[in-house]
Write an enzyme that holds these catalytic residues in place. Structure first.
Site, short mmCIF file in Angstrom:
data_model
loop_
_atom_site.label_atom_id
_atom_site.label_comp_id
_atom_site.label_asym_id
_atom_site.label_seq_id
_atom_site.Cartn_x
_atom_site.Cartn_y
_atom_site.Cartn_z
N HIS A 132 0.96 -1.38 0.14
CA HIS A 132 -0.20 -0.28 0.06
C HIS A 132 0.72 1.23 0.16
O HIS A 132 0.42 1.66 -0.35
CB HIS A 132 -1.31 -0.10 0.90
CG HIS A 132 0.00 0.44 2.93
ND1 HIS A 132 0.09 -0.65 3.89
CD2 HIS A 132 -0.39 1.47 3.43
CE1 HIS A 132 0.27 0.03 4.54
NE2 HIS A 132 0.17 1.28 4.53
N ASP A 162 -0.32 -7.51 1.09
CA ASP A 162 0.15 -6.01 1.61
C ASP A 162 2.15 -5.71 1.65
O ASP A 162 2.50 -5.13 2.46
CB ASP A 162 0.06 -5.21 3.14
CG ASP A 162 -0.01 -4.29 3.02
OD1 ASP A 162 -0.07 -3.16 1.79
OD2 ASP A 162 -0.72 -3.28 3.86
N GLY A 236 3.85 7.04 8.03
CA GLY A 236 4.65 7.02 7.34
C GLY A 236 6.28 5.67 7.94
O GLY A 236 6.87 5.58 7.56
N ASN A 237 5.55 4.72 8.97
CA ASN A 237 5.85 3.80 9.12
C ASN A 237 5.87 2.46 8.74
O ASN A 237 7.10 1.46 8.64
CB ASN A 237 6.13 3.54 10.79
CG ASN A 237 6.53 4.37 11.79
OD1 ASN A 237 6.19 5.20 12.65
ND2 ASN A 237 7.23 4.33 11.76
N SER A 238 5.03 2.69 7.66
CA SER A 238 4.52 1.31 6.75
C SER A 238 5.54 0.78 6.38
O SER A 238 5.74 1.63 5.58
CB SER A 238 3.16 1.91 6.22
OG SER A 238 1.73 1.71 6.87
N LEU A 293 -6.87 -24.29 -0.67
CA LEU A 293 -6.97 -25.69 -0.06
C LEU A 293 -8.25 -26.44 -0.97
O LEU A 293 -8.58 -27.81 -1.00
CB LEU A 293 -7.69 -25.78 1.18
CG LEU A 293 -8.25 -27.13 2.68
CD1 LEU A 293 -6.67 -27.65 2.30
CD2 LEU A 293 -8.51 -26.35 3.49
N GLY A 294 -9.07 -25.43 -1.54
CA GLY A 294 -10.40 -25.72 -2.28
C GLY A 294 -11.67 -25.46 -1.58
O GLY A 294 -12.38 -27.10 -1.71
#
Length: 513
Positions: A132, A162, A236-238, A293-294
């Site tokens: 992101h 992510d 901002g730490n992301s 796994l379906g």
């Protein structure tokens, strides 16, 4: 000294000794059997030890920060914004012809800037961050600890986890190793490094402890397995690293739980085992393949857990599905709808959504041992995982409404079953419209649930639930429901298949006397 004065002095000494004795006994009862002078010395010794420990911890923090900071970068993402008719005032739009060239209104470049963090994971310029942070960016620049600013390109991005990998030109960059997720424990000290809130706050180091592991209700509906920490993390730490006191990455900071938009003491990081697996594939191929796994699955109600003898975290198989190649891995291994999955490779499910990360962090072709409960009996199956379909395919499957069987009879008035706490009604066109059901929907609709009933508290039955089966028997009308219920002995537990939304699930009720 006269006799009277002497007697008073002796009495005073006795009183003082008595009072002193009481004080000593009180102190001894509170502090132990050691003399008060010794206790004071011990207290000073403990204080010195504590100070030494605190100093050593501070030195450890400093050493880790000095080791980690050069490998942490600030990521500046720029989006170029094209002018659109919708961005213009209505008064101006009304004056423009339909074929007006919008470029004529451009008054210089329009941009939207984003801020995030990342860390070098290889000396040859590979950087891990959040998807992101870089999603839809037209330009990416990376600011290094030494002040250099370099252009970056996207190697690969994975919205499911992510995570993303960038690369800058060059070599010899300081990099961070991945830690071992098996050694991550609640209560251990961690540091978060990144650029919170502003480009001027790059390489900010904050400390805290791991507050919890396996948070399955975190920021994403995909991973469902986050490290929770109280190390201060802000916008901002992301994408920045969460490291242990060895300077190893144990997570990538991804989100915060907040009511203010800034840090409130709860932060989430993607665990290192997911990061390492995803990053390795992104570097190798630019894409990520995941095991599948379906099945579609959901939680088990307390009533169903009790009826089947399954633990609280069990995942209920609602439907069997195809993988990306048309296989059905779960069905091929003998699993079927209504089985309750309790463990994967010996790891007990603490919460049903944990199944997502346990399976998706494996690759197609991997074999797993699946522990499950069927009809109250615990079993095992060896499943060869398939390939996860695309998000578009999965969305199309989720939108499909499973058909019901049988022909409903007419019922003018709702039927209230006091012993179950349910009010039921056949699905009429009016009922279908009220509950937004399909025109061809068949079954028995629940229009009211007694709040104090088992149905509401433990069976997860709510108004709008569509009853499809009673003890595996299809029901298309309230009459069918009552006939099936008549076959259940008083005090016995029976199964109900409920449909809410596009999928159905199994639950249980006890027939009261």
């Amino acid at each position: 000294m006269n006799a009277g004065t002497k007697r008073l002095s002796i009495l005073a000494l006795v009183v003082a000794a008595f009072v002193g004795g009481i004080a000593f006994v009180t102190s001894a009862s509170s502090w132990g059997d050691a003399p008060s002078l010794l206790r004071s010395a011990d207290a000073q010794e403990v204080s010195d030890d504590a100070l030494a420990t605190a100093t050593e911890l501070g030195q450890a923090f400093s050493s880790v920060a000095e080791r980690v900071n050069p490998a942490v970068v600030q990521i500046q993402a720029t989006n170029l914004i094209e002018p659109t008719r919708q961005q213009l005032p209505n008064e101006l739009l009304e004056m423009l012809p339909p074929d007006f060239d919008m470029d004529q209104l451009r008054q210089g470049p329009q941009t939207r800037d984003g801020l995030g963090s990342g860390a070098f994971i290889r000396e040859d310029g590979y950087i891990v961050t959040n998807n992101h942070v870089i999603e839809n960016a037209d330009e990416l620049r990376v600011k290094l600890f030494d002040g250099r600013v370099l252009d970056a390109e996207v190697v690969g991005a994975d919205p499911f986890s992510d995570l993303a990998v960038l690369r800058v030109d060059g070599d010899g960059f300081p990099s961070l190793p991945f830690g071992d997720s098996r050694n991550v424990r609640v209560g251990q000290w961690v540091l978060a490094v990144g650029s919170p809130l502003s480009t001027n706050l790059s390489n900010t180091v904050t400390s805290g402890i791991i507050s919890s592991l396996g948070r399955f209700s975190g920021p994403s509906s995909s991973i469902q397995n986050y490290i929770q920490t109280d190390a201060a993390v802000n916008p901002g730490n992301s994408g920045g690293p969460l490291v242990n006191l060895r300077g190893e990455i144990i997570g990538i900071n991804s989100a915060i739980a907040t009511r203010t938009g800034t840090f409130n003491g709860i932060s989430f990081a993607i665990p290192v085992d997911i990061v390492a697996n995803t990053v390795e594939q992104l570097v190798e191929t630019g894409d990520v393949e995941r095991g599948y796994l379906g099945i579609s699955f959901g939680p088990t109600s307390p009533a169903l857990q009790r009826a089947q003898g399954a633990p609280p975290g069990a995942a209920l198989i609602n439907e069997i599905r195809d993988d990306a190649d048309g296989r059905q891995p779960a069905a091929d291994a003998g699993l079927r709808r209504d089985d309750l999955i309790t463990a994967v490779d010996g790891t007990q499910l603490r919460e049903f959504n944990q199944l997502i990360s346990l399976i998706s962090n494996k690759r197609p072709g991997d074999e797993i041992v699946m522990t499950y409960v069927r009809d109250g009996e615990e079993r095992e199956a060896i499943v060869t995982l398939g390939r996860r379909p695309s998000e578009e395919q999965l969305a199309a499957e989720r939108g499909a409404m499973p058909p019901s069987s049988g022909e409903p009879s007419e019922l003018a008035e709702p039927a209230r079953l006091e012993t179950l706490g349910l009010t039921l009604q056949n699905v009429s066109p009016q009922i279908a419209e009220r509950y937004r059901l399909g025109d061809d929907t068949q079954g028995v609709i629940v229009t009211d649930v007694e709040r104090r009933s088992e149905a509401f508290r433990e069976a997860d039955i709510a108004p709008g639930s569509l009853i499809l089966e009673v003890d595996r028997k299809p029901v298309a009308s309230v009459e069918d429901f009552e006939e099936a219920l008549a076959d259940v002995e008083e005090g016995e537990t029976f199964l109900l298949r409920i449909q809410r939304g596009p999928s159905s699930f199994l639950t249980a009720l006890t027939k009261a006397s």
